[in-house]
Design a protein around this motif. Structure first.
Motif, PDB file in Angstrom:
ATOM      1  N   ARG A 116      44.954  42.863  38.380  1.00 42.10           N
ATOM      2  CA  ARG A 116      44.067  42.946  39.530  1.00 42.10           C
ATOM      3  C   ARG A 116      42.659  42.483  39.201  1.00 42.10           C
ATOM      4  O   ARG A 116      42.235  42.481  38.049  1.00 42.10           O
ATOM      5  N   MET A 117      41.921  42.144  40.242  1.00 36.36           N
ATOM      6  CA  MET A 117      40.483  41.932  40.141  1.00 36.36           C
ATOM      7  C   MET A 117      39.779  43.286  40.181  1.00 36.36           C
ATOM      8  O   MET A 117      40.348  44.290  40.591  1.00 36.36           O
ATOM      9  N   THR A 118      38.521  43.286  39.790  1.00 32.85           N
ATOM     10  CA  THR A 118      37.649  44.407  40.097  1.00 32.85           C
ATOM     11  C   THR A 118      36.463  43.856  40.885  1.00 32.85           C
ATOM     12  O   THR A 118      36.070  42.693  40.721  1.00 32.85           O
ATOM     13  N   GLY A 119      35.910  44.690  41.751  1.00 27.78           N
ATOM     14  CA  GLY A 119      34.723  44.300  42.505  1.00 27.78           C
ATOM     15  C   GLY A 119      34.992  43.583  43.804  1.00 27.78           C
ATOM     16  O   GLY A 119      34.047  43.293  44.544  1.00 27.78           O
ATOM     17  N   TRP A 120      36.272  43.295  44.119  1.00 29.08           N
ATOM     18  CA  TRP A 120      36.557  42.595  45.381  1.00 29.08           C
ATOM     19  C   TRP A 120      36.943  43.596  46.455  1.00 29.08           C
ATOM     20  O   TRP A 120      37.731  44.518  46.212  1.00 29.08           O
ATOM     21  N   ARG A 121      36.368  43.428  47.639  1.00 30.46           N
ATOM     22  CA  ARG A 121      36.679  44.255  48.800  1.00 30.46           C
ATOM     23  C   ARG A 121      37.289  43.390  49.891  1.00 30.46           C
ATOM     24  O   ARG A 121      36.966  42.199  50.003  1.00 30.46           O
ATOM     25  N   ARG A 122      38.137  43.969  50.707  1.00 30.38           N
ATOM     26  CA  ARG A 122      38.892  43.178  51.687  1.00 30.38           C
ATOM     27  C   ARG A 122      37.992  42.437  52.654  1.00 30.38           C
ATOM     28  O   ARG A 122      38.365  41.382  53.172  1.00 30.38           O
ATOM     29  N   ALA A 123      36.821  42.969  52.921  1.00 30.86           N
ATOM     30  CA  ALA A 123      35.915  42.318  53.873  1.00 30.86           C
ATOM     31  C   ALA A 123      35.106  41.181  53.249  1.00 30.86           C
ATOM     32  O   ALA A 123      34.373  40.490  53.950  1.00 30.86           O
ATOM     33  N   ASP A 124      35.248  40.965  51.936  1.00 30.92           N
ATOM     34  CA  ASP A 124      34.430  39.959  51.253  1.00 30.92           C
ATOM     35  C   ASP A 124      34.901  38.543  51.536  1.00 30.92           C
ATOM     36  O   ASP A 124      36.094  38.233  51.380  1.00 30.92           O
ATOM     37  N   PHE A 125      33.950  37.683  51.896  1.00 28.99           N
ATOM     38  CA  PHE A 125      34.181  36.249  51.901  1.00 28.99           C
ATOM     39  C   PHE A 125      33.806  35.709  50.523  1.00 28.99           C
ATOM     40  O   PHE A 125      33.232  36.419  49.678  1.00 28.99           O
TER      41      PHE A 125
END
Length: 418
Positions: free
Chosen positions: A236-245
């Motif tokens: 997995r990544m860390t720091g990514w949120r679903r709303a992020d472009f």
């Protein structure tokens, strides 16, 4: 389509393997413009853990120019130079490992000049033929790391699917290193593929804009669609949120294919790529592919008709352009340029349908491609036949409501990020 629970425990184990990977490097620097830490990709986390997940394995990597570190080094170059990894092969998708081929092309079998590694061509290979490639390469583990664009008909996710199926046939382990969905992971949008229309631009019934990362898609494929699940692990990544472009990630953008030059291209692509199924140019051969659309003989009336719909988040400019290749090469086409002013409310699929509807009504020369490629892109005959019957945008979009709701239910089971 009802959710399958086949191998749910195996899928859960894969999720845990990716999520529990130890990270010993210092925390990523915060992005002051976005208020949260820079995204750390699956590869970064793999490397920070000393490649422990690959220890003792002969490794092959499915990748292309997007497989880079935050300082723009290619992961193949990095891994090849690291004695902790036994990297023995590279597998190139459409456009090739180093990205020299145009749409519908690849680089073939060759040795990489930079590393000397053998590069095998996966493009248009699947099943036993692709399994034989993995066997011939001598790898124990196949690693996948490619930047996706978020649309069902972008072929890299089906390279992922085919490679997973082939790895299972060849008895290989499969590891997916995650990267962001550049257009966010907020929602799935658009029609869901009917398997009767399965091709390399859509193998299985997922939505036109799937709203998932490649690791999430791998979990979905393994649990719901593959005849025999592969031994799968995800990082997995860390720091990514679903709303992020993409511009919120702090990562460098590398065009994943020649006609995907910017994240803004990806933002509109899930809708405007539908124009590949018509006699209009989708902007290939211009500096703004998929943002410029048109044909000889189209004038301001199309932009006026599209603007009159007041679609959320987007405006349309009357535009004229002369593509340097592809449709209308060297000739002046008239049409529209999309200007997305609010990406939070912009719906690329609804916008693509609205543009098809208004193009057909405002230009007498409108036609579908003779091979009905539009049906492969949308996943059924529904969009084409409804538009031909005079349906408006809302009627077309409303036609896939039930299928989309069913897919969203299945999708929810395999999401890794909030």
């Amino acid at each position: 389509m009802k959710p399958s629970r086949r191998d749910l425990l195996a899928a859960g184990a894969a999720l845990t393997a990716g999520g529990a990977l130890a990270v010993t490097a210092a925390p990523a620097a915060a992005d002051p413009g976005r208020g949260h830490a820079r995204v750390r990709t699956g590869f970064e986390r793999l490397a920070a853990d000393g490649y422990a997940l690959l220890a003792g394995e002969r490794v092959g990597v499915v990748t292309n120019p997007t497989g880079i570190t935050p300082d723009a080094r290619h992961l193949v170059d990095v891994m090849h130079a690291d004695e902790r990894v036994d990297l023995v092969a590279v597998f190139g998708p459409e456009h090739g490992f180093r990205g020299t081929a145009q749409a519908g092309g690849s680089e073939g079998r060759h040795d990489d000049p930079a590393t000397g590694l053998p590069v095998y061509d996966t493009y248009l290979k699947s099943g036993r033929a692709l399994a034989d490639v993995f066997t011939a390469s001598g790898v124990d583990t196949v690693v996948f790391d490619i930047q996706d664009a978020g649309a069902r008909f972008y072929t890299y996710i089906w390279t992922l699917y085919d490679c997973m199926a082939a790895a299972e046939l060849a008895g290989k382990r499969f590891v997916v290193l995650d990267r962001p969905n550049p257009v966010s992971g907020r929602a799935a949008l658009g029609p869901v593929l009917d398997r009767a229309f399965a091709t390399f631009v859509g193998r299985e019934p997922i939505a036109q804009a799937h709203g998932m990362t490649v690791a999430e898609l791998a979990l979905l494929f393994n649990a719901e669609f593959l005849a025999r699940p592969v031994k799968l692990e995800t990082v997995r990544m860390t720091g990514w949120r679903r709303a992020d472009f993409f511009d919120a990630t702090g990562l460098p953008w590398v065009p994943p294919s020649p006609n995907m030059p910017t994240p803004e291209t990806a933002l509109v692509y899930a809708g405007t790529c539908l124009f590949e199924g018509t006699n209009l140019s989708e902007g290939r051969g211009t500096t703004r592919p998929f943002e410029l659309l048109g044909a000889e003989g189209i004038d301001r009336r199309w932009a006026e008709a599209a603007n009159a719909l007041e679609l959320p988040g987007v405006r349309f400019r009357e535009a004229y352009f002369a593509p340097t290749f592809s449709k209308f090469q060297g000739r002046t086409a008239g049409g529209v340029q999309l200007h997305v002013h609010d990406r939070e409310t912009f719906d690329p699929v609804r916008t693509g349908i609205a543009l098809l509807v208004t193009a057909r009504r405002s230009w007498s020369g409108f036609a579908w491609r003779a091979d009905h490629w539009i049906d492969k892109l949308t996943g059924s005959t529904r969009v084409r036949t409804l538009i031909d019957a005079g349906a408006d945008t809302d009627e077309v979009v409303g036609s896939w409501t039930e299928d989309l709701a069913a897919f969203r239910s299945v999708r929810r089971e395999h999401l890794l990020y909030r």
